[in-house]
Design a protein around this motif. Structure first.
Motif, PDB file in Angstrom:
ATOM      1  N   LEU A 145     -60.120  34.857 -26.554  1.00 27.65           N
ATOM      2  CA  LEU A 145     -59.411  33.583 -26.662  1.00 27.65           C
ATOM      3  C   LEU A 145     -60.143  32.487 -25.896  1.00 27.65           C
ATOM      4  O   LEU A 145     -60.812  32.751 -24.895  1.00 27.65           O
ATOM      5  N   THR A 146     -59.994  31.260 -26.361  1.00 30.00           N
ATOM      6  CA  THR A 146     -60.518  30.114 -25.609  1.00 30.00           C
ATOM      7  C   THR A 146     -59.603  29.871 -24.402  1.00 30.00           C
ATOM      8  O   THR A 146     -58.451  30.335 -24.388  1.00 30.00           O
ATOM      9  N   PRO A 147     -60.060  29.152 -23.385  1.00 31.33           N
ATOM     10  CA  PRO A 147     -59.180  28.833 -22.250  1.00 31.33           C
ATOM     11  C   PRO A 147     -57.887  28.149 -22.689  1.00 31.33           C
ATOM     12  O   PRO A 147     -56.814  28.415 -22.123  1.00 31.33           O
ATOM     13  N   GLU A 148     -57.969  27.287 -23.697  1.00 29.07           N
ATOM     14  CA  GLU A 148     -56.777  26.598 -24.200  1.00 29.07           C
ATOM     15  C   GLU A 148     -55.810  27.588 -24.837  1.00 29.07           C
ATOM     16  O   GLU A 148     -54.586  27.490 -24.656  1.00 29.07           O
ATOM     17  N   GLN A 149     -56.362  28.553 -25.600  1.00 30.97           N
ATOM     18  CA  GLN A 149     -55.518  29.563 -26.230  1.00 30.97           C
ATOM     19  C   GLN A 149     -54.886  30.480 -25.174  1.00 30.97           C
ATOM     20  O   GLN A 149     -53.729  30.875 -25.299  1.00 30.97           O
ATOM     21  N   GLN A 150     -55.646  30.805 -24.145  1.00 32.33           N
ATOM     22  CA  GLN A 150     -55.101  31.629 -23.063  1.00 32.33           C
ATOM     23  C   GLN A 150     -53.930  30.922 -22.378  1.00 32.33           C
ATOM     24  O   GLN A 150     -52.894  31.539 -22.099  1.00 32.33           O
ATOM     25  N   ALA A 151     -54.084  29.633 -22.122  1.00 33.08           N
ATOM     26  CA  ALA A 151     -53.007  28.856 -21.504  1.00 33.08           C
ATOM     27  C   ALA A 151     -51.777  28.823 -22.393  1.00 33.08           C
ATOM     28  O   ALA A 151     -50.637  28.913 -21.915  1.00 33.08           O
ATOM     29  N   LEU A 152     -51.995  28.680 -23.703  1.00 33.57           N
ATOM     30  CA  LEU A 152     -50.895  28.677 -24.668  1.00 33.57           C
ATOM     31  C   LEU A 152     -50.144  30.009 -24.634  1.00 33.57           C
ATOM     32  O   LEU A 152     -48.904  30.029 -24.571  1.00 33.57           O
ATOM     33  N   VAL A 153     -50.883  31.108 -24.677  1.00 33.64           N
ATOM     34  CA  VAL A 153     -50.257  32.430 -24.689  1.00 33.64           C
ATOM     35  C   VAL A 153     -49.442  32.654 -23.417  1.00 33.64           C
ATOM     36  O   VAL A 153     -48.309  33.157 -23.459  1.00 33.64           O
ATOM     37  N   LYS A 154     -49.990  32.265 -22.275  1.00 34.24           N
ATOM     38  CA  LYS A 154     -49.263  32.397 -21.002  1.00 34.24           C
ATOM     39  C   LYS A 154     -47.964  31.588 -21.028  1.00 34.24           C
ATOM     40  O   LYS A 154     -46.907  32.047 -20.592  1.00 34.24           O
ATOM     41  N   LYS A 155     -48.051  30.373 -21.530  1.00 32.65           N
ATOM     42  CA  LYS A 155     -46.894  29.470 -21.555  1.00 32.65           C
ATOM     43  C   LYS A 155     -45.777  30.032 -22.421  1.00 32.65           C
ATOM     44  O   LYS A 155     -44.611  30.097 -21.996  1.00 32.65           O
ATOM     45  N   VAL A 156     -46.110  30.441 -23.637  1.00 34.49           N
ATOM     46  CA  VAL A 156     -45.056  30.905 -24.544  1.00 34.49           C
ATOM     47  C   VAL A 156     -44.534  32.283 -24.131  1.00 34.49           C
ATOM     48  O   VAL A 156     -43.375  32.618 -24.406  1.00 34.49           O
ATOM     49  N   ALA A 157     -45.364  33.071 -23.462  1.00 34.01           N
ATOM     50  CA  ALA A 157     -44.887  34.362 -22.951  1.00 34.01           C
ATOM     51  C   ALA A 157     -43.829  34.141 -21.879  1.00 34.01           C
ATOM     52  O   ALA A 157     -42.806  34.832 -21.834  1.00 34.01           O
ATOM     53  N   ARG A 158     -44.056  33.158 -21.024  1.00 33.00           N
ATOM     54  CA  ARG A 158     -43.076  32.834 -19.986  1.00 33.00           C
ATOM     55  C   ARG A 158     -41.774  32.305 -20.613  1.00 33.00           C
ATOM     56  O   ARG A 158     -40.672  32.640 -20.159  1.00 33.00           O
ATOM     57  N   GLU A 159     -41.907  31.520 -21.683  1.00 31.82           N
ATOM     58  CA  GLU A 159     -40.711  31.043 -22.391  1.00 31.82           C
ATOM     59  C   GLU A 159     -39.949  32.219 -23.001  1.00 31.82           C
ATOM     60  O   GLU A 159     -38.713  32.239 -23.002  1.00 31.82           O
ATOM     61  N   ALA A 160     -40.688  33.193 -23.512  1.00 30.88           N
ATOM     62  CA  ALA A 160     -40.056  34.384 -24.084  1.00 30.88           C
ATOM     63  C   ALA A 160     -39.300  35.166 -23.011  1.00 30.88           C
ATOM     64  O   ALA A 160     -38.234  35.736 -23.279  1.00 30.88           O
ATOM     65  N   GLN A 161     -39.844  35.187 -21.801  1.00 29.08           N
ATOM     66  CA  GLN A 161     -39.177  35.859 -20.673  1.00 29.08           C
ATOM     67  C   GLN A 161     -37.785  35.279 -20.450  1.00 29.08           C
ATOM     68  O   GLN A 161     -36.819  36.023 -20.257  1.00 29.08           O
ATOM     69  N   MET A 162     -37.695  33.946 -20.491  1.00 28.02           N
ATOM     70  CA  MET A 162     -36.409  33.300 -20.228  1.00 28.02           C
ATOM     71  C   MET A 162     -35.456  33.429 -21.427  1.00 28.02           C
ATOM     72  O   MET A 162     -34.248  33.592 -21.260  1.00 28.02           O
ATOM     73  N   GLU A 163     -36.012  33.378 -22.636  1.00 27.92           N
ATOM     74  CA  GLU A 163     -35.173  33.499 -23.836  1.00 27.92           C
ATOM     75  C   GLU A 163     -34.598  34.907 -23.959  1.00 27.92           C
ATOM     76  O   GLU A 163     -33.425  35.082 -24.322  1.00 27.92           O
ATOM     77  N   GLU A 164     -35.417  35.913 -23.643  1.00 26.19           N
ATOM     78  CA  GLU A 164     -34.991  37.296 -23.853  1.00 26.19           C
ATOM     79  C   GLU A 164     -33.778  37.662 -23.017  1.00 26.19           C
ATOM     80  O   GLU A 164     -32.905  38.417 -23.458  1.00 26.19           O
ATOM     81  N   ARG A 165     -33.677  37.100 -21.805  1.00 28.05           N
ATOM     82  CA  ARG A 165     -32.566  37.509 -20.948  1.00 28.05           C
ATOM     83  C   ARG A 165     -31.227  36.991 -21.481  1.00 28.05           C
ATOM     84  O   ARG A 165     -30.196  37.652 -21.305  1.00 28.05           O
ATOM     85  N   GLU A 166     -31.233  35.823 -22.144  1.00 20.82           N
ATOM     86  CA  GLU A 166     -29.994  35.348 -22.771  1.00 20.82           C
ATOM     87  C   GLU A 166     -29.602  36.277 -23.922  1.00 20.82           C
ATOM     88  O   GLU A 166     -28.432  36.631 -24.084  1.00 20.82           O
ATOM     89  N   LEU A 167     -30.597  36.643 -24.706  1.00 15.11           N
ATOM     90  CA  LEU A 167     -30.363  37.589 -25.799  1.00 15.11           C
ATOM     91  C   LEU A 167     -29.886  38.925 -25.234  1.00 15.11           C
ATOM     92  O   LEU A 167     -29.012  39.585 -25.806  1.00 15.11           O
ATOM     93  N   TRP A 168     -30.494  39.324 -24.111  1.00 15.70           N
ATOM     94  CA  TRP A 168     -30.170  40.612 -23.496  1.00 15.70           C
ATOM     95  C   TRP A 168     -28.711  40.664 -23.050  1.00 15.70           C
ATOM     96  O   TRP A 168     -28.013  41.649 -23.316  1.00 15.70           O
ATOM     97  N   ASP A 169     -28.267  39.620 -22.384  1.00 14.58           N
ATOM     98  CA  ASP A 169     -26.898  39.606 -21.875  1.00 14.58           C
ATOM     99  C   ASP A 169     -25.888  39.687 -23.021  1.00 14.58           C
ATOM    100  O   ASP A 169     -24.883  40.409 -22.935  1.00 14.58           O
TER     101      ASP A 169
END
Length: 323
Positions: free
Chosen positions: A248-272
């Motif tokens: 991945l390019t540095p920009e793509q790596q930053a994108l993947v990190k960002k959306v993975a963190r968003e998924a972390q927060m979204e999943e817990r609402e779904l989880w509850d």
């Protein structure tokens, strides 16, 4: 050229695929859980964001339900780049990256909220970095909430004495086997996909996991007693093959990190929401939820925390200090 290097080079064409433009990168995400499960939904949404933000340079396809193999098999594929991303239980990571065992220890978290505060903070990031910087050949991006694990059995466990001699499935990590043995049971390691038939045939007397897993994998059909020990509260890392990450390019790596963190927060609402709904369905299906005194279970596992925690006693103190 070493054999390992040859293997990596041989796998790369299959890892990145031939579809689309020459610069396109195909991400296959493998999940043991079925479609509709909180982790799967959050990860699929993450994939949609990656595709949209990368303007087609990265494609994403989810493979739920263990179709690409068990967690252990998928991790081995991810390590060589044949699978690009997955979510993995820390029980599998522990033998390779010992420091993650701090999260694997019984009763290291006071409750579910405590666990979430820890993984959202600097300690959570430190553990992700330790996985990334290890020889595991994976980049750890974010945490999924794996819920609170309790016992489910064919015969009721109303006190710690009732567990004595019961064959209980645990994840394949010596720590979990020792934990179950310390509580009086007989810890048996096996893959998730083997549990249903093992319960049905009497190979095991029970297992331990969260309500959504008990429901979605149909284990409740043969294990009607759910004892609220809360012995483990396990976060689970989302990881990417380091081979893929480096492509991945540095920009793509930053994108993947960002959306993975968003998924972390979204999943817990779904989880509850999923946990609450699962508990209702399990009770309607005749599963008895049993409240027990947790202190005997906590006391019984003190030797496990002492044995496995001696190398990160300071980290355990830091976890305990998180309010």
């Amino acid at each position: 050229m070493t054999f390992k290097r040859k293997l990596l080079l041989a796998v790369l064409p299959f890892a990145f695929g031939f579809a689309g433009p020459a610069s396109a990168l195909d991400i296959k995400f493998a999940e043991i859980h079925p479609a509709g499960y909180p982790t799967v939904v959050a990860e699929q949404n993450m994939g949609k964001k990656i595709e949209a933000a990368s303007n087609g340079e990265i494609t994403f396809k989810m493979f739920p339900g263990g179709v690409l193999g068990s967690e252990k098999e998928v991790i081995e594929q991810a390590q060589i780049g044949a699978v690009q991303m997955t979510r993995v239980s820390l029980g599998i990571v522990g033998p390779v990256v010992p420091d993650v065992n701090v999260f694997n220890m019984p009763f290291v978290f006071r409750d579910h909220d405590h666990m979430r505060k820890v993984i959202d903070g600097e300690i959570g990031q430190e553990i992700l970095d330790k996985i990334t910087n290890s020889d595991f050949n994976l980049v750890a991006l974010a945490w999924m909430d794996g819920g609170t694990r309790n016992l489910y059995t064919k015969q009721p466990v109303r006190s710690i004495g009732d567990l004595k001699g019961m064959k209980i499935r645990v994840q394949g990590n010596p720590l979990f086997i020792d934990m179950m043995n310390a509580m009086g049971g007989n810890g048996i390691a096996m893959d998730t996909g083997e549990i249903f038939s093992a319960l049905q045939t009497g190979v095991i007397d029970g297992a331990e996991n969260n309500p959504p897993t008990l429901l979605e994998h149909n284990h409740y059909q043969n294990a009607k007693y759910y004892t609220l020990t809360g012995h483990l509260i396990l976060p689970e890392p989302v990881v990417m093959s380091k081979t893929t990450w480096n492509a991945l390019t540095p920009e793509q790596q930053a994108l993947v990190k960002k959306v993975a963190r968003e998924a972390q927060m979204e999943e817990r609402e779904l989880w509850d929401a999923k946990t609450a709904a699962s508990e209702e369905k399990l009770k309607a299906a005749g599963v008895e939820f049993i409240t027990v005194d947790k202190k005997p279970f906590y006391d019984a596992t003190a030797s496990v925390r002492e044995q496995y925690g001696k190398d990160f006693a300071d980290l355990m103190k830091r976890i305990d200090a998180v309010n």
